[in-house]
Design a protein around this motif. Structure first.
Motif, PDB file in Angstrom:
ATOM      1  N   ILE A  71       0.900  -1.022  -0.053  1.00 44.66           N
ATOM      2  CA  ILE A  71      -0.095   0.032   0.076  1.00 44.66           C
ATOM      3  C   ILE A  71       0.886   1.196  -0.136  1.00 44.66           C
ATOM      4  O   ILE A  71       1.704   1.434   0.992  1.00 44.66           O
ATOM      5  CB  ILE A  71      -0.991  -0.021   1.414  1.00 44.66           C
ATOM      6  CG1 ILE A  71      -1.669  -1.198   1.363  1.00 44.66           C
ATOM      7  CG2 ILE A  71      -1.862   1.371   0.973  1.00 44.66           C
ATOM      8  CD1 ILE A  71      -2.636  -1.306   2.459  1.00 44.66           C
ATOM      9  N   ALA A  72       0.602   2.071  -1.044  1.00 48.56           N
ATOM     10  CA  ALA A  72       1.542   3.299  -1.022  1.00 48.56           C
ATOM     11  C   ALA A  72       0.454   4.563  -1.194  1.00 48.56           C
ATOM     12  O   ALA A  72      -0.428   4.351  -1.869  1.00 48.56           O
ATOM     13  CB  ALA A  72       2.427   3.297  -2.272  1.00 48.56           C
ATOM     14  N   VAL A  73       0.943   5.547  -0.415  1.00 50.03           N
ATOM     15  CA  VAL A  73       0.262   6.618  -0.220  1.00 50.03           C
ATOM     16  C   VAL A  73       0.725   8.080  -0.630  1.00 50.03           C
ATOM     17  O   VAL A  73       1.894   8.160  -0.308  1.00 50.03           O
ATOM     18  CB  VAL A  73      -0.362   6.861   1.000  1.00 50.03           C
ATOM     19  CG1 VAL A  73      -1.497   8.113   1.229  1.00 50.03           C
ATOM     20  CG2 VAL A  73      -1.113   5.368   1.703  1.00 50.03           C
ATOM     21  N   GLU A  74       0.046   8.766  -1.816  1.00 50.67           N
ATOM     22  CA  GLU A  74       0.915   9.903  -2.025  1.00 50.67           C
ATOM     23  C   GLU A  74      -0.161  11.290  -1.958  1.00 50.67           C
ATOM     24  O   GLU A  74      -1.455  10.954  -1.924  1.00 50.67           O
ATOM     25  CB  GLU A  74       1.230   9.903  -3.460  1.00 50.67           C
ATOM     26  CG  GLU A  74       2.121   8.622  -3.644  1.00 50.67           C
ATOM     27  CD  GLU A  74       2.550   8.514  -5.136  1.00 50.67           C
ATOM     28  OE1 GLU A  74       1.756   9.124  -6.083  1.00 50.67           O
ATOM     29  OE2 GLU A  74       3.302   7.664  -5.464  1.00 50.67           O
ATOM     30  N   ASN A  75       0.334  12.384  -1.672  1.00 45.75           N
ATOM     31  CA  ASN A  75      -0.463  13.551  -1.619  1.00 45.75           C
ATOM     32  C   ASN A  75      -0.752  14.131  -3.116  1.00 45.75           C
ATOM     33  O   ASN A  75       0.118  13.743  -3.888  1.00 45.75           O
ATOM     34  CB  ASN A  75       0.304  14.702  -0.682  1.00 45.75           C
ATOM     35  CG  ASN A  75       0.124  14.521   0.535  1.00 45.75           C
ATOM     36  OD1 ASN A  75      -0.848  14.037   1.126  1.00 45.75           O
ATOM     37  ND2 ASN A  75       1.225  14.635   1.274  1.00 45.75           N
ATOM     38  N   ILE A  76      -1.783  14.335  -3.339  1.00 38.62           N
ATOM     39  CA  ILE A  76      -2.247  14.913  -4.752  1.00 38.62           C
ATOM     40  C   ILE A  76      -2.150  16.547  -4.480  1.00 38.62           C
ATOM     41  O   ILE A  76      -2.871  17.281  -3.894  1.00 38.62           O
ATOM     42  CB  ILE A  76      -3.564  14.588  -5.346  1.00 38.62           C
ATOM     43  CG1 ILE A  76      -3.665  13.159  -5.153  1.00 38.62           C
ATOM     44  CG2 ILE A  76      -3.777  15.116  -6.535  1.00 38.62           C
ATOM     45  CD1 ILE A  76      -4.788  12.430  -5.813  1.00 38.62           C
ATOM     46  N   ASP A  77      -1.226  17.138  -5.195  1.00 34.58           N
ATOM     47  CA  ASP A  77      -1.276  18.920  -4.857  1.00 34.58           C
ATOM     48  C   ASP A  77      -2.202  19.381  -5.761  1.00 34.58           C
ATOM     49  O   ASP A  77      -2.905  20.505  -5.201  1.00 34.58           O
ATOM     50  CB  ASP A  77       0.392  18.995  -5.357  1.00 34.58           C
ATOM     51  CG  ASP A  77       1.213  18.647  -4.574  1.00 34.58           C
ATOM     52  OD1 ASP A  77       1.137  18.329  -3.358  1.00 34.58           O
ATOM     53  OD2 ASP A  77       2.571  18.611  -4.990  1.00 34.58           O
ATOM     54  N   LEU A  78      -2.511  18.639  -6.767  1.00 31.34           N
ATOM     55  CA  LEU A  78      -3.613  19.365  -7.696  1.00 31.34           C
ATOM     56  C   LEU A  78      -4.147  18.392  -8.273  1.00 31.34           C
ATOM     57  O   LEU A  78      -3.731  17.447  -9.115  1.00 31.34           O
ATOM     58  CB  LEU A  78      -2.940  20.389  -8.768  1.00 31.34           C
ATOM     59  CG  LEU A  78      -3.895  20.831  -9.882  1.00 31.34           C
ATOM     60  CD1 LEU A  78      -4.888  22.009  -9.089  1.00 31.34           C
ATOM     61  CD2 LEU A  78      -3.115  21.732 -10.708  1.00 31.34           C
TER      62      LEU A  78
END
Length: 313
Positions: A71-78
């Motif tokens: 499971i990988a989680v990334e922030n979405i800037d836009l």
């Protein structure tokens, strides 16, 4: 919004998709059967509102995806998407108030580990503060507090206690104890060298110091500020507003207290050494007390699940 990338075993993919589909605040679901090679499995992608991410991640771990896949989680800037806007609107609460426990635990784990870099920052911050103490220079004291890395282990202690993870709490406490001990020893030696070079003088330490005497003579305001800084620190970490941590570091005078104790020790001033020595752990304790309540797990929310979406035509 957050972007989740998961590798799921073939026999669990359908359960994962159903779980995502009924979680409020999810969208942009993509399934690529057989796309993963190491570990072998299916690739599942989706976007989720920050407010719903913590529960979704917990459910994924209950399915064992963290052990059998990833499971990988990334922030979405836009994200320019009407579906994303709708997902954020339907998710309960506000993104700024959401706490993602996995992310918080990972963050505090990194910042509370005793490393050479952590010890170096602690020693350098204490030496800078020592110069501020001797010169009665508030600017140097503020700079030292900004450099000091001690709030990370403080946050680690609180997170470990709240989540009942004694390993994290103990590791963070060791980082604090060893870091401050190394900083005081190194700064005492630094003070002796500076005195031998004629840059530090005992009378500078004993003189009236209107800008820095509060370091070893704490008053009630010192502890009030420590409590307020602890609250600000926990809000900064749990709401992902890291910029506020600089202000938190400047508000808590643990590093200057350690520096004052080291300089006083080098000159044999037991009074100042004792006053500074007891202030540092007291301020750290007050900050920790204020830092802990926000980390208590929130009440479960019944509105985080929705009826399954109809299958696409």
């Amino acid at each position: 919004m957050l972007h989740l990338r998961m590798i799921t075993p073939h026999h669990l993919t359908e359960q994962v998709v159903e779980l995502i589909d009924r979680t409020v605040g999810t969208t942009h679901l993509v399934v690529l059967p057989g796309a993963a090679r190491d570990p072998a499995g299916d690739l599942v992608l989706c976007d989720v509102a920050r407010e719903s991410a913590d529960e979704l991640l917990q459910d994924m771990r209950e399915l064992g995806i963290d052990r059998t896949g990833s499971i990988a989680v990334e922030n979405i800037d836009l994200s320019i998407s009407t579906r994303a806007d709708e997902a954020e609107e339907e998710a309960p609460g506000e993104a700024a108030d959401a706490v993602i426990w996995e992310q918080l635990a990972e963050s505090t784990h990194e910042e509370s580990t005793l490393t050479i870099t952590y010890a170096a920052f602690m020693v350098l911050a204490t030496m800078i503060a020592a110069c501020g103490v001797v010169l009665d220079n508030a600017v140097l004291i503020v700079g030292a507090m900004a450099v000091g890395p001690e709030f990370g282990p403080l946050a680690g202690v609180c997170t470990g206690l709240v989540q009942r993870r004694p390993g994290l709490a103990w590791r963070s406490f060791v980082a604090l104890a060893v870091g401050f001990t190394a900083a005081i020893v190194a700064t005492t030696a630094f003070s002796l060298v500076m005195d031998a070079l004629g840059l530090f003088h005992e009378h500078l330490l004993e003189n009236e110091r209107p800008n820095t005497s509060f370091i070893w003579q704490p008053d009630p305001f010192s502890f009030v500020v420590a409590l307020l800084a602890g609250v600000a620190g926990m809000l900064s970490l749990t709401s992902a507003k890291a910029g506020a941590l600089v202000g938190v570091a400047i508000s808590v005078t643990t590093v200057p207290a350690a520096a004052n104790a080291a300089v006083a020790l080098s000159y044999g001033d037991l009074g100042q050494m004792w006053g500074s020595g007891i202030q540092a752990p007291r301020l750290a304790a007050f900050s920790s007390v204020a830092d802990t309540p926000r980390r208590l797990p929130p009440r479960p929310c019944d509105a985080r699940h929705r009826t399954p979406r109809p299958d696409p035509a």
